[in-house]
Design a protein around this motif. Structure first.
Motif, mmCIF file in Angstrom:
data_model
loop_
_atom_site.group_PDB
_atom_site.id
_atom_site.type_symbol
_atom_site.label_atom_id
_atom_site.label_comp_id
_atom_site.label_asym_id
_atom_site.label_seq_id
_atom_site.Cartn_x
_atom_site.Cartn_y
_atom_site.Cartn_z
ATOM 1 N N LYS A 5 -12.246 7.127 7.052
ATOM 2 C CA LYS A 5 -13.121 6.529 8.077
ATOM 3 C C LYS A 5 -12.848 5.062 8.166
ATOM 4 O O LYS A 5 -12.482 4.440 7.083
ATOM 5 N N THR A 6 -13.105 4.670 9.317
ATOM 6 C CA THR A 6 -13.154 3.221 9.746
ATOM 7 C C THR A 6 -14.318 2.929 10.259
ATOM 8 O O THR A 6 -15.325 3.787 10.414
ATOM 9 N N ALA A 7 -14.615 1.705 10.688
ATOM 10 C CA ALA A 7 -15.840 1.153 11.132
ATOM 11 C C ALA A 7 -16.427 1.961 12.317
ATOM 12 O O ALA A 7 -17.351 1.998 12.624
ATOM 13 N N SER A 8 -15.474 2.406 13.210
ATOM 14 C CA SER A 8 -15.325 3.058 14.423
ATOM 15 C C SER A 8 -15.207 4.577 14.606
ATOM 16 O O SER A 8 -15.623 5.108 15.732
ATOM 17 N N SER A 9 -14.619 5.027 13.734
ATOM 18 C CA SER A 9 -14.124 6.524 13.916
ATOM 19 C C SER A 9 -13.793 6.910 12.496
ATOM 20 O O SER A 9 -13.619 6.331 11.492
ATOM 21 N N TYR A 48 0.219 2.145 3.044
ATOM 22 C CA TYR A 48 0.935 3.231 2.312
ATOM 23 C C TYR A 48 -0.093 4.665 2.541
ATOM 24 O O TYR A 48 0.241 5.592 2.799
ATOM 25 N N TYR A 49 -1.296 4.131 2.055
ATOM 26 C CA TYR A 49 -2.401 5.100 2.080
ATOM 27 C C TYR A 49 -3.047 5.647 3.245
ATOM 28 O O TYR A 49 -3.524 6.614 3.528
ATOM 29 N N SER A 50 -3.044 4.405 4.196
ATOM 30 C CA SER A 50 -3.977 4.761 5.709
ATOM 31 C C SER A 50 -3.160 4.554 6.885
ATOM 32 O O SER A 50 -3.455 4.846 7.845
ATOM 33 N N GLY A 51 -2.001 3.809 6.710
ATOM 34 C CA GLY A 51 -1.470 3.552 7.805
ATOM 35 C C GLY A 51 -1.597 2.099 8.674
ATOM 36 O O GLY A 51 -0.865 1.898 9.464
ATOM 37 N N PHE A 52 -2.761 1.557 7.910
ATOM 38 C CA PHE A 52 -3.215 0.220 8.787
ATOM 39 C C PHE A 52 -2.267 -0.808 8.361
ATOM 40 O O PHE A 52 -1.990 -0.927 7.369
ATOM 41 N N THR A 53 -1.808 -1.559 9.599
ATOM 42 C CA THR A 53 -0.843 -2.785 9.251
ATOM 43 C C THR A 53 -1.372 -4.274 9.217
ATOM 44 O O THR A 53 -0.757 -5.197 9.107
ATOM 45 N N GLY A 54 -2.692 -4.314 9.462
ATOM 46 C CA GLY A 54 -3.264 -5.552 9.713
ATOM 47 C C GLY A 54 -3.174 -6.330 8.383
ATOM 48 O O GLY A 54 -2.631 -5.935 7.368
ATOM 49 N N SER A 55 -3.377 -7.650 8.464
ATOM 50 C CA SER A 55 -3.329 -8.622 7.341
ATOM 51 C C SER A 55 -4.595 -8.870 6.532
ATOM 52 O O SER A 55 -4.731 -9.759 5.588
ATOM 53 N N ASN A 56 -5.617 -7.863 7.025
ATOM 54 C CA ASN A 56 -6.797 -8.077 6.244
ATOM 55 C C ASN A 56 -7.475 -6.569 6.044
ATOM 56 O O ASN A 56 -7.831 -5.916 7.070
ATOM 57 N N GLY A 57 -7.472 -6.118 4.756
ATOM 58 C CA GLY A 57 -7.962 -4.823 4.714
ATOM 59 C C GLY A 57 -7.930 -4.252 3.235
ATOM 60 O O GLY A 57 -7.285 -4.718 2.380
ATOM 61 N N TRP A 58 -9.135 -3.538 2.887
ATOM 62 C CA TRP A 58 -9.186 -3.095 1.583
ATOM 63 C C TRP A 58 -9.428 -1.281 1.979
ATOM 64 O O TRP A 58 -9.855 -0.940 2.876
ATOM 65 N N ALA A 78 -7.439 -0.932 13.571
ATOM 66 C CA ALA A 78 -7.786 0.215 12.456
ATOM 67 C C ALA A 78 -8.090 1.387 12.948
ATOM 68 O O ALA A 78 -7.630 2.212 12.507
ATOM 69 N N ALA A 79 -8.832 1.319 14.289
ATOM 70 C CA ALA A 79 -9.103 2.516 14.664
ATOM 71 C C ALA A 79 -7.667 3.539 15.358
ATOM 72 O O ALA A 79 -7.635 4.673 15.181
ATOM 73 N N GLN A 80 -6.852 2.502 15.553
ATOM 74 C CA GLN A 80 -5.746 3.054 16.287
ATOM 75 C C GLN A 80 -4.393 3.428 15.104
ATOM 76 O O GLN A 80 -3.836 4.304 15.244
ATOM 77 N N GLU A 81 -4.540 2.649 14.164
ATOM 78 C CA GLU A 81 -3.412 2.755 13.148
ATOM 79 C C GLU A 81 -3.685 3.682 11.975
ATOM 80 O O GLU A 81 -3.021 4.372 11.171
ATOM 81 N N ALA A 82 -5.185 4.013 11.547
ATOM 82 C CA ALA A 82 -5.467 4.359 10.345
ATOM 83 C C ALA A 82 -5.208 5.922 10.323
ATOM 84 O O ALA A 82 -6.328 6.492 10.356
ATOM 85 N N GLN A 83 -3.850 6.508 10.338
ATOM 86 C CA GLN A 83 -3.639 7.856 10.356
ATOM 87 C C GLN A 83 -2.811 8.006 9.421
ATOM 88 O O GLN A 83 -1.867 8.938 9.354
ATOM 89 N N CYS A 84 -2.425 6.920 8.514
ATOM 90 C CA CYS A 84 -1.251 7.226 7.429
ATOM 91 C C CYS A 84 0.130 7.589 7.855
ATOM 92 O O CYS A 84 0.783 8.272 7.249
ATOM 93 N N ARG A 85 0.409 6.635 8.791
ATOM 94 C CA ARG A 85 1.747 6.552 9.111
ATOM 95 C C ARG A 85 2.682 5.784 8.245
ATOM 96 O O ARG A 85 2.133 4.619 8.153
ATOM 97 N N ALA A 86 3.899 6.106 7.619
ATOM 98 C CA ALA A 86 4.451 5.303 7.085
ATOM 99 C C ALA A 86 5.551 4.378 7.890
ATOM 100 O O ALA A 86 5.767 4.722 8.869
#
Length: 86
Positions: A5-9, A48-58, A78-86
Motif C-alpha cells: 500500500k502507498t498513500a495513493s494506491s 529491496y522490499y518495495s522497489g521505491f528509490t526515493g530518498s525518504n521512506g519507511w 512511490a505509486a510508480q515504483e512501489a512494485q518491488c523491482r530490484a
C-alpha cells in the motif's frame, strides 16, 4: 498475494515473483520472532522490499502486508515504483 500500500494506491504482488519471495521471508521472520510488525527504515532495505528509490521512506510490514510511508513530495514516485523491482 501480498498487498503493498502507498498513500495513493495498493498493489497486489502475486506468488512466484522475487518480490513475493522476499516478503515471504520477512513474514516468516515476523512469525518466528513473534513480532506483530517491523519498521524498515534503511533506504537500501526499503528499496529491496518495495522497489521505491526515493530518498525518504519507511516500510511497515505486518500481518496485512506492506505499507510504504513517505512524505507528499514522493507520492507520484512511490505509486510508480512501489512494485518491488530490484
Amino acid at each position: 498475494p501480498v498487498i503493498l500500500k502507498t498513500a495513493s494506491s495498493s498493489l497486489r504482488i502475486t506468488g512466484g515473483s522475487e518480490c513475493y519471495n522476499r516478503v515471504l521471508v520477512l513474514s516468516g521472520l515476523l512469525q518466528s520472532q513473534k513480532l506483530d510488525a517491523i519498521v524498515v527504515t534503511t533506504l537500501v532495505n526499503v528499496r529491496y522490499y518495495s522497489g521505491f528509490t526515493g530518498s525518504n521512506g519507511w516500510l511497515v510490514a505486518d500481518g496485512s502486508g506492506l505499507t510504504l510511508l513517505t512524505d507528499p513530495r514522493y507520492a507520484i514516485q512511490a505509486a510508480q515504483e512501489a512494485q518491488c523491482r530490484a
